[in-house]
Design a protein around this motif. Structure first.
Motif, PDB file in Angstrom:
ATOM      1  N   HIS A 182       0.647  -1.126  -0.127  1.00 22.95           N
ATOM      2  CA  HIS A 182      -0.071   0.118  -0.086  1.00 22.95           C
ATOM      3  C   HIS A 182       0.843   1.348   0.015  1.00 22.95           C
ATOM      4  O   HIS A 182       0.423   2.316   0.198  1.00 22.95           O
ATOM      5  CB  HIS A 182      -1.063  -0.120   1.368  1.00 22.95           C
ATOM      6  N   GLY A 230      -5.767   5.477   9.193  1.00 25.32           N
ATOM      7  CA  GLY A 230      -5.433   4.908   7.641  1.00 25.32           C
ATOM      8  C   GLY A 230      -5.246   6.089   6.895  1.00 25.32           C
ATOM      9  O   GLY A 230      -5.222   7.515   7.287  1.00 25.32           O
ATOM     10  N   TYR A 248      -7.438  10.202   0.991  1.00 24.19           N
ATOM     11  CA  TYR A 248      -7.188  10.621  -0.380  1.00 24.19           C
ATOM     12  C   TYR A 248      -7.782  11.755  -0.666  1.00 24.19           C
ATOM     13  O   TYR A 248      -9.073  11.795  -0.888  1.00 24.19           O
ATOM     14  CB  TYR A 248      -7.544   9.346  -1.380  1.00 24.19           C
ATOM     15  N   ASP A 299     -15.983   0.506   0.600  1.00 24.11           N
ATOM     16  CA  ASP A 299     -14.840  -0.352   0.887  1.00 24.11           C
ATOM     17  C   ASP A 299     -13.417   0.281   1.311  1.00 24.11           C
ATOM     18  O   ASP A 299     -12.920  -0.473   2.068  1.00 24.11           O
ATOM     19  CB  ASP A 299     -14.716  -1.300  -0.461  1.00 24.11           C
ATOM     20  N   VAL A 300     -13.248   1.236   0.858  1.00 26.11           N
ATOM     21  CA  VAL A 300     -11.930   2.086   1.380  1.00 26.11           C
ATOM     22  C   VAL A 300     -12.374   3.562   1.763  1.00 26.11           C
ATOM     23  O   VAL A 300     -12.792   4.381   0.760  1.00 26.11           O
ATOM     24  CB  VAL A 300     -10.639   1.986   0.738  1.00 26.11           C
ATOM     25  N   VAL A 316     -11.796   8.258   0.468  1.00 23.23           N
ATOM     26  CA  VAL A 316     -10.886   8.351  -0.704  1.00 23.23           C
ATOM     27  C   VAL A 316     -11.791   9.096  -1.807  1.00 23.23           C
ATOM     28  O   VAL A 316     -12.927   8.922  -1.966  1.00 23.23           O
ATOM     29  CB  VAL A 316     -10.768   6.962  -1.296  1.00 23.23           C
ATOM     30  N   ALA A 333     -14.498   6.389  -2.378  1.00 19.53           N
ATOM     31  CA  ALA A 333     -14.521   5.413  -1.398  1.00 19.53           C
ATOM     32  C   ALA A 333     -14.035   4.005  -1.936  1.00 19.53           C
ATOM     33  O   ALA A 333     -14.637   2.939  -1.503  1.00 19.53           O
ATOM     34  CB  ALA A 333     -15.514   5.237  -0.505  1.00 19.53           C
ATOM     35  N   ASP A 334     -13.219   3.977  -3.134  1.00 17.20           N
ATOM     36  CA  ASP A 334     -13.286   2.622  -3.613  1.00 17.20           C
ATOM     37  C   ASP A 334     -14.129   1.798  -4.119  1.00 17.20           C
ATOM     38  O   ASP A 334     -14.238   0.464  -3.989  1.00 17.20           O
ATOM     39  CB  ASP A 334     -11.834   1.564  -2.820  1.00 17.20           C
ATOM     40  N   THR A 335     -15.457   2.386  -4.161  1.00 12.74           N
ATOM     41  CA  THR A 335     -16.705   1.640  -4.151  1.00 12.74           C
ATOM     42  C   THR A 335     -17.439   2.007  -5.401  1.00 12.74           C
ATOM     43  O   THR A 335     -17.967   1.492  -6.315  1.00 12.74           O
ATOM     44  CB  THR A 335     -17.362   1.923  -3.062  1.00 12.74           C
TER      45      THR A 335
END
Ligand code: BMA
Length: 324
Positions: A176, A237, A240, A275-276, A279, A301-303
């Protein structure tokens, strides 16, 4: 008024800036435009790229399937907002050693000299930059990987500069990646890449962990406008966000201006949760040279996939108002 150098795009997706906002970019009111199950196999559809095509639009979409394998799919739209994404992934013609699928993600699409070039993060014993092209979004040809692993975020310039193709990228690790600066590489033929130059690296605050190029750079009379992502490591975490830099037209590794503030960060629920979480990840921008309008496509959000609107004047005044 500053000028975008490029064609007019009268049917660019667009909403006017809401009254009373001080922001330099504003979200489409019906975001997200592409939902996570947009095709039957999809767990998520995000970090995707679109271009004008035959009076409408075409694109290459990152769809992670329900085994959470990452791959890229072609899609089409009449208005740039409602998309028909193929249910089967892109199959590339080319040298079987190179076309062998490990994973493909975060595509960019760039029209150069009449061909649509696709660059993406390509698994080849670690992440590197895959390159391919199409003329019709039906038949796709794959070229050699641009670099050795490990690298992500390969972003081509839309024309040769002083006789050379140019690409931004961000050398990485295989995980990552808790670091990352933007470099520029040059090529006579889109196969052999070299004459590498450092462009810029991390800076305070929202861009303190890593930075990476986003959409194809936008040519203006003042320089190349680069929308990029910057990452901060919080106690929960990575976060982004997007930022803006202005690069020299002839020697685009030279940074003319760069914003100290972020342009846009995760604020809406679909950017904060997924999922993330936390972002926003821009991979494409449509532009209309006649009006200066810019329409940014970004992963949320990676989705899911979102749209945001700005103009060349907004971006330039932003980068001048909050210099680094
Ligand atoms: C990066 C890439 C992107 C992703 C981001 C946030 O390393 O994998 O595809 O959007 O992380 O998870």
């Amino acid at each position: 008024m500053s000028k975008i150098i490029g064609p007019a795009l009268p049917n660019i997706p667009w909403q006017d800036k809401p009254a009373g906002t001080g922001d330099h970019i504003w979200r489409y009111t019906n975001n997200p435009i592409i939902k996570r199950h947009a095709i039957p196999s999809a767990n998520s559809v995000f970090n995707s790229a679109v271009v004008p095509y035959k009076g409408g639009f075409a694109g290459v979409f990152r769809c992670d399937d329900r085994a959470v394998h990452m791959n890229i799919f072609a899609g089409f739209s009449d208005d740039g907002i409602n998309w028909r994404i193929n249910h089967e992934p892109i199959v590339f013609q080319g040298d079987p050693e190179v076309t062998k699928l490990q994973y493909r993600y975060d595509p960019r699409v760039c029209l150069i000299e009449g061909k649509y070039y696709i660059s993406w993060c390509n698994g080849y014993h670690g992440p590197t930059i895959g390159l391919g092209w199409t003329e019709d979004f039906v038949t796709f040809h794959q070229l050699e990987n641009a670099f050795l692993p490990h690298n992500r975020n390969g972003v081509l310039f839309p024309r040769k500069i002083n006789g050379e193709y140019m690409m931004l990228s961000r050398p990485s690790d295989t995980g990552h990646t808790p670091f990352g600066d933007i470099y520029l590489s040059r090529s006579p033929d889109l196969t052999y890449w070299g004459r590498h130059r450092y462009v810029f690296g991390t800076a305070d605050g929202w861009q303190s962990t890593k930075v990476g190029p986003g959409p194809t750079p936008i040519e203006t009379d003042e320089g190349w406008l680069l929308i990029y992502h910057g990452v901060l490591t919080s106690c929960n975490g990575f976060v982004y966000r997007m930022g803006v830099a202005l690069l020299d037209l002839d020697e685009p590794w030279k940074v003319l201006r760069r914003g100290s503030w972020y342009l846009m960060g995760p604020e809406e629920l679909y950017e904060l949760a997924g999922d993330v979480p936390n972002v926003v990840f821009p991979c494409a921008a449509l532009t209309d040279a006649a009006t200066g309008r810019v329409c940014v496509y970004y992963g949320c959000a990676d989705t899911v996939t979102g749209l945001a609107f700005t103009t060349v004047d907004e971006l330039l005044s932003f980068v001048k108002a909050h210099p680094m």
